[in-house]
Motif scaffolding. Sequence first.
Motif, short mmCIF file in Angstrom:
data_model
loop_
_atom_site.label_atom_id
_atom_site.label_comp_id
_atom_site.label_asym_id
_atom_site.label_seq_id
_atom_site.Cartn_x
_atom_site.Cartn_y
_atom_site.Cartn_z
N TYR A 27 0.89 -1.11 -0.15
CA TYR A 27 0.07 0.05 0.04
C TYR A 27 0.99 1.27 -0.06
N THR A 28 0.27 2.37 -0.13
CA THR A 28 1.20 3.86 -0.09
C THR A 28 0.99 4.37 1.22
N ALA A 61 -5.39 3.83 3.99
CA ALA A 61 -5.13 3.20 2.48
C ALA A 61 -5.90 2.24 2.08
#
Length: 157
Positions: A27-28, A61
């Motif tokens: 994920y970011t 996220a």
Amino acid sequence: MRADRDHLDREQALRLLAGMTTGRVVYTAEALPAVLPVRFRFAADGSLLLDTRAPSDLLRAADSGVIAFETGEIDSADGRGWSVTVVGRANVITGLDGNGGAVGGEIAVSAAAEPPSPTVIRLRPELVTGRRLGEPPYPSLIQRLIDLSRCRSGQSE
């Protein structure tokens, strides 16, 4: 071409995925890539349920966002194995019945609030890709270079 031979189609990838219980969610977080190991299982609807006591940046996220999940088996001795990646939209849920159906419902994750534990992220597979890793090409190449070098220098085995 080697790449075509190593490619797993969606059905093959899902079959391999079904035999696993752990993987990595990607994920970011604050504009940087982040990766965490998680346990997972399949829901009755084909979604992946990622069991986690995740940090809030993962939950933010995953809250109606797009995340990725990867799992596989790679032999540390010879590098052979496989890898499957799933990308899709996710949401955070608080409770599940035995079939992966939401009991507690979906929740929205705010920047300040931590959701109740345990927390599950539902990932709906949209893109499923996989790849087999066969014998590395370089050992045979190295051996050929050694043989060529010996031939040029007049040595034999």
